[in-house]
Design an enzyme around this catalytic site. Structure first.
Site, PDB file in Angstrom:
ATOM      1  NE  ARG A  54     100.845  42.003  29.340  1.00  0.00           N
ATOM      2  CZ  ARG A  54     102.050  42.053  29.910  1.00  0.00           C
ATOM      3  NH1 ARG A  54     102.174  42.684  31.043  1.00  0.00           N
ATOM      4  NH2 ARG A  54     103.103  41.527  29.340  1.00  0.00           N
ATOM      5  CE  LYS A 114     106.586  14.788  18.310  1.00  0.00           C
ATOM      6  NZ  LYS A 114     105.520  13.830  18.617  1.00  0.00           N
ATOM      7  CG  HIS A 174      96.188  41.655  20.618  1.00  0.00           C
ATOM      8  ND1 HIS A 174      95.247  40.866  21.262  1.00  0.00           N
ATOM      9  CD2 HIS A 174      97.285  41.676  21.443  1.00  0.00           C
ATOM     10  CE1 HIS A 174      95.761  40.424  22.407  1.00  0.00           C
ATOM     11  NE2 HIS A 174      96.989  40.904  22.538  1.00  0.00           N
TER      12      HIS A 174
HETATM   13  N1   CP Z   1      99.089  42.872  25.783  1.00  0.00           N
HETATM   14  C1   CP Z   1      99.513  41.622  25.501  1.00  0.00           C
HETATM   15  O1   CP Z   1      99.148  41.032  24.474  1.00  0.00           O
HETATM   16  O2   CP Z   1     100.370  41.102  26.440  1.00  0.00           O
HETATM   17  P1   CP Z   1     100.935  39.593  26.420  1.00  0.00           P
HETATM   18  O3   CP Z   1     101.841  39.477  25.224  1.00  0.00           O
HETATM   19  O4   CP Z   1     101.655  39.406  27.732  1.00  0.00           O
HETATM   20  O5   CP Z   1      99.763  38.667  26.276  1.00  0.00           O
END
Ligand code: CP
Length: 312
Positions: free
Chosen positions: A58, A86, A136
């Site tokens: 995503r 490396k 996030h």
């Molecule tokens: N929600 C989310 O971060 O999904 P992915 O890990 O697929 O990016």
């Protein structure tokens, strides 16, 4: 209002007004993806590097689509095909990327703080696409956008977050962001998955799942992150589903118009029953749709928008 941030590294460093500005900008971007020609020239001539050192479906694709819909040029680098294998360090890699004159580096890293380290050492903008268990921010912002779209506001909503809190950068960013925007956030998880001091981010801890989801406006389910757990932090998936899984009986304890969310990827039948994931209350795919618009807004604000010229 001018958006003054060079980087988007976490939610904690965004004010309530900045979050509102990002959400408003994303809402305005959304219709571009509905057009027959899904492209505007806003970031023509800008270069965006996608630097993902962990798997992603995503986040990576929606950042890439967001850049392309704004006419930016994108290039990708993955850990497995880079010189990191490396022995090149993260900072050396970042400095080399910077030397190629990108405008933005979007990065996902397995270590908490990875994006911060890079942002301190490069002149271009850095957007954190997930660092370890820490943050996030774009996921939390798209979650806020999705809730605000469905409920009209974030203020005073009862939001329940259930699952593997200890490994979840999404949970941490959501708790900070949603509480900053005035929501009441309650969490629930097995004791082994509740980090010490999590309340200080802006949530309360429910004693069990029923108490957590009772009267909820929004239920966010989290994935069990087996890849980060080593030994499982609960006895069996069957027990986990019985005690912490979202099913019809539990959903019935929430408000009648409760919405269900999940950042993905889902463990169907573990943290969420399939009929709930695919049911009328689920906004899980709306989250994904909004992810593109939200990431368009982030690119616009750090690389082409009001950071560079006042936008009225
Ligand atoms: N929600 C989310 O971060 O999904 P992915 O890990 O697929 O990016």
């Amino acid at each position: 209002m001018r958006f003054a941030k060079k980087d988007i590294l976490d939610i904690r460093s965004l004010t309530k007004d900045e979050i509102a500005m990002i959400l408003d900008t994303a809402q305005g971007m959304k219709e571009i993806s509905e057009r027959p020609v899904k492209k505007v020239p806003t970031l023509r001539g800008k270069t965006i590097i996608l630097f993902f050192q962990e798997p992603s479906t995503r986040t990576k694709l929606s950042f890439e689509l967001a850049a392309k819909r704004l006419s930016a040029d994108t290039v990708s680098i993955a850990k497995s095909s880079s010189s990191i294998v490396k022995g090149e360090t993260l900072i050396d890699t970042a400095k080399n990327l910077e030397s190629m004159k990108p405008d933005v580096i979007v990065m996902r890293h397995s270590s908490s703080g990875g994006a911060f380290q890079v942002a301190q050492r490069v002149g271009c903008s850095v957007i954190n696409a997930g660092d370890g268990t820490h943050a996030h921010p774009s996921q939390a912002l798209l979650d806020m956008m999705t809730i605000r779209e469905a409920k009209g506001t974030l203020e005073n909503l009862n939001i329940s977050i259930v699952g593997d809190i200890s490994h979840s950068r999404v949970a941490r960013s959501d708790i900070i962001g949603l509480s900053r925007m005035g929501a009441n956030v309650k969490i629930c998880a097995p004791q082994t998955m509740v980090p010490m001091g999590i309340e200080q981010l802006g949530c309360s801890i429910a004693p069990n799942m029923d108490a957590c989801v009772e009267n909820a406006d929004v239920i966010m389910m989290l994935r069990i992150q087996k890849e980060r757990q080593g030994n499982l932090l609960f006895p069996s998936e069957r027990e986990y589903a019985a005690l912490y899984g979202l099913n019809r009986n539990r959903l019935a304890l929430a408000k009648e118009d409760c919405i269900v969310m999940h950042p993905g990827p889902m463990n169907r039948g573990v943290e969420i029953a399939t009929d709930i994931a695919d049911g009328d209350c689920s906004l899980i795919l709306d989250q994904v749709t909004n992810g593109v618009a939200l990431r368009m807004a982030l690119f616009y604000l750090v690389a082409g928008g009001s950071r560079h010229a006042d936008a009225d």
